[in-house]
Design a protein around this motif. Structure first.
Motif, PDB file in Angstrom:
ATOM      1  N   LEU A 275      -4.403   9.315 -13.069  1.00  0.00           N
ATOM      2  CA  LEU A 275      -5.071  10.178 -12.151  1.00  0.00           C
ATOM      3  C   LEU A 275      -4.142  10.450 -11.187  1.00  0.00           C
ATOM      4  CD1 LEU A 275      -8.483   8.299 -11.895  1.00  0.00           C
ATOM      5  CD2 LEU A 275      -8.050  10.558 -12.889  1.00  0.00           C
ATOM      6  N   GLY A 276      -2.679  10.274 -11.413  1.00  0.00           N
ATOM      7  CA  GLY A 276      -1.742  10.808 -10.238  1.00  0.00           C
ATOM      8  C   GLY A 276      -1.138   9.605  -9.320  1.00  0.00           C
ATOM      9  N   GLU A 277      -1.724   8.581  -9.280  1.00  0.00           N
ATOM     10  CA  GLU A 277      -1.372   7.501  -8.545  1.00  0.00           C
ATOM     11  C   GLU A 277       0.103   7.002  -8.957  1.00  0.00           C
ATOM     12  OE1 GLU A 277      -3.315   6.375  -5.334  1.00  0.00           O
ATOM     13  OE2 GLU A 277      -3.947   8.479  -6.082  1.00  0.00           O
ATOM     14  N   GLN A 278       0.561   5.854  -8.098  1.00  0.00           N
ATOM     15  CA  GLN A 278       1.997   5.374  -8.470  1.00  0.00           C
ATOM     16  C   GLN A 278       1.898   4.545  -9.750  1.00  0.00           C
ATOM     17  OE1 GLN A 278       5.144   5.083  -5.767  1.00  0.00           O
ATOM     18  NE2 GLN A 278       3.758   5.430  -4.107  1.00  0.00           N
ATOM     19  N   GLU A 279       2.999   4.041 -10.323  1.00  0.00           N
ATOM     20  CA  GLU A 279       3.128   3.123 -11.175  1.00  0.00           C
ATOM     21  C   GLU A 279       2.383   1.704 -10.589  1.00  0.00           C
ATOM     22  OE1 GLU A 279       4.776   3.082 -14.046  1.00  0.00           O
ATOM     23  OE2 GLU A 279       5.896   5.023 -14.058  1.00  0.00           O
ATOM     24  N   PRO A 280       1.788   1.107 -11.965  1.00  0.00           N
ATOM     25  CA  PRO A 280       0.931  -0.090 -11.527  1.00  0.00           C
ATOM     26  C   PRO A 280       1.893  -1.289 -10.809  1.00  0.00           C
ATOM     27  CG  PRO A 280       0.630   0.531 -13.802  1.00  0.00           C
ATOM     28  CD  PRO A 280       1.644   1.627 -13.390  1.00  0.00           C
ATOM     29  N   ASP A 281       2.907  -1.356 -11.405  1.00  0.00           N
ATOM     30  CA  ASP A 281       3.997  -2.364 -10.385  1.00  0.00           C
ATOM     31  C   ASP A 281       4.066  -1.870  -8.814  1.00  0.00           C
ATOM     32  OD1 ASP A 281       4.097  -4.293 -12.459  1.00  0.00           O
ATOM     33  OD2 ASP A 281       6.069  -3.561 -13.018  1.00  0.00           O
ATOM     34  N   THR A 282       4.229  -0.819  -8.799  1.00  0.00           N
ATOM     35  CA  THR A 282       4.494  -0.209  -7.509  1.00  0.00           C
ATOM     36  C   THR A 282       3.210  -0.466  -6.624  1.00  0.00           C
ATOM     37  OG1 THR A 282       6.168   1.611  -8.227  1.00  0.00           O
ATOM     38  CG2 THR A 282       5.508   1.647  -5.927  1.00  0.00           C
ATOM     39  N   VAL A 283       2.199  -0.008  -7.057  1.00  0.00           N
ATOM     40  CA  VAL A 283       0.909  -0.174  -6.570  1.00  0.00           C
ATOM     41  C   VAL A 283       0.483  -1.450  -6.237  1.00  0.00           C
ATOM     42  CG1 VAL A 283      -1.850   0.370  -6.916  1.00  0.00           C
ATOM     43  CG2 VAL A 283      -0.293   1.979  -7.279  1.00  0.00           C
ATOM     44  N   ALA A 284       0.561  -2.593  -7.169  1.00  0.00           N
ATOM     45  CA  ALA A 284       0.158  -3.752  -7.141  1.00  0.00           C
ATOM     46  C   ALA A 284       1.262  -4.688  -5.873  1.00  0.00           C
ATOM     47  CB  ALA A 284       0.531  -4.589  -8.236  1.00  0.00           C
TER      48      ALA A 284
END
Lengths: 251, 140
Positions: free
Chosen positions: A61-70
């Protein structure tokens, strides 16, 4: 289409699972029995895997990469409820939290199998089956220890009394509640809370434990809007310590 | 030999204009072996001269009912009790008690832990042959 409502739902679910997954993983090597050590470690792996799947939906949906977000967000940008971030304390405390949270989580995913947002409904179809093992585990131990000895009953009761306001915080009203319901994405927190209450009551009724009077409690809200306890940032610092040494490293 | 098709992890294969499209789904969402399995699919196809596009999705979510009969026999030979029939109707802890022992077929077994060495396995004990064994967990 404006996806703010959907993103808010996905973020709070993913963050709940990541943070509680991390707390569960802190029981690895520390469980009161080998079986419990393995159980909390396995549930940690499930929850962190489920959070990854949700962060992947957010990425689409356009959010950042999972690792970055986590790993790169500050505590105030996390949407997990306060219940999930509290330190593990004693086993009775972790067990009650596991019971209160996973009963709600299982019902949430069950309802999401009907979501109009297909990727989430498909994921829910899968996660729902996995969660059976989590609720089975929680219910088995609550029933066993909730009617065992004076000590086990009083310990669980005390943790139940302490955690109940935090458990109500799972259902902190969302500004997008009506929109999510209207678009058939999610049935809403109010409805979920009512279902959850029936679920925990039916298990507690099989024990010596008593549900605290909900009217006398003030729900511990704030987590969903980034107002966290002092416990979250140290957890995030520890969780992301290795990642932050070299965020571009390939693992 | 247990293949990914027999395990139910490969859910769809289609060749469109020389490109092999493969869809896969994990046994458990948090399965850490998924990337390795995906890479092996790509490698095997490449070795056989095919270019592939492998996608992991939940369009047809995995359940233990997706394991083929051949797959169940292979699991048992490997020493892992295969999951029982209809995972969808399983509702209680009873479904994990008295799993047939993969070594001696005895039903005189008990559940030691619904969580095992991997997410997809539970731990059991056989009172007949006095051995611990694992079951591939039923998931509906």
């Amino acid at each position: 289409m404006n996806n703010e409502a959907l993103k808010e739902l996905l973020y709070k679910m993913a963050d709940d699972l990541l943070i509680l997954g991390h707390r569960n993983s802190e029981w690895t090597g520390m469980g009161p029995l080998l079986e419990e050590d393995i159980a909390f470690s396995s549930m940690a792996q499930d929850k962190i895997g489920q959070s990854l799947a949700l962060y992947q939906l957010l990425h689409q949906l356009g959010e950042q990469e999972p690792d970055t977000v986590a790993f790169m967000r500050h505590a105030r940008l996390f949407h997990n409820c306060l219940l999930t971030e509290l330190p593990n304390a004693e086993y009775d405390f972790s067990l009650i939290r596991h019971f209160l949270f996973d009963t709600a989580d299982a019902l949430r995913w069950k309802s999401l199998t009907q979501s109009s947002y297909t990727p989430l409904a498909q994921l829910a179809g899968k996660v729902r089956g996995e969660l059976r093992y989590h609720t089975l585990h929680a219910n088995t131990w609550i029933k066993r220890l909730g009617s065992a000895t004076d000590e086990s009953i009083s310990r669980l009761q005390q943790s139940l009394n302490e955690l109940m306001p935090y458990a109500l915080g799972i259902f902190e009203p969302s500004p997008f509640e009506e929109e999510l319901i209207k678009r058939n994405i999610f049935e809403g927190e109010r409805h979920l809370q009512a279902q959850w209450l029936l679920g925990i009551e039916s298990v507690l009724n099989a024990t010596e434990l008593r549900l605290p009077d909900l009217k006398s409690l003030t729900p511990a809200y704030g987590g969903r809007v980034g107002k966290h306890s002092l416990h979250l940032q140290p957890l995030l610092d520890e969780m992301s310590e290795v990642f932050k040494l070299d965020p571009t490293a390939e693992w | 030999m247990l293949s990914l098709v027999d395990l139910g992890v490969i859910t769809h294969v289609e060749v469109i204009e020389e490109l092999v499209h493969v869809e896969m789904t994990p046994t458990f969402v948090g399965c850490p072996a998924m990337d390795i399995m995906k890479q092996e699919v790509i490698d095997v196809l490449q070795k056989n001269g095919w270019t592939s596009k492998v996608e992991i999705n939940f369009r047809q979510p995995w359940s233990s009912d997706k394991i083929s009969e051949k797959g169940k026999i292979a699991l048992k030979k490997f020493g892992l009790a295969p999951p029982p029939g209809d995972a969808a109707i399983i509702a209680d802890i009873d479904f994990l008690e008295h799993v047939p022992c993969p070594r001696c077929n005895s039903l005189n077994t008990e559940l030691k832990n619904p969580f095992g060495p991997t997410l997809c396995r539970s731990i059991h004990y056989c009172r007949s042959c006095r051995e611990t064994f694992e079951q591939f967990k039923p998931v509906g």
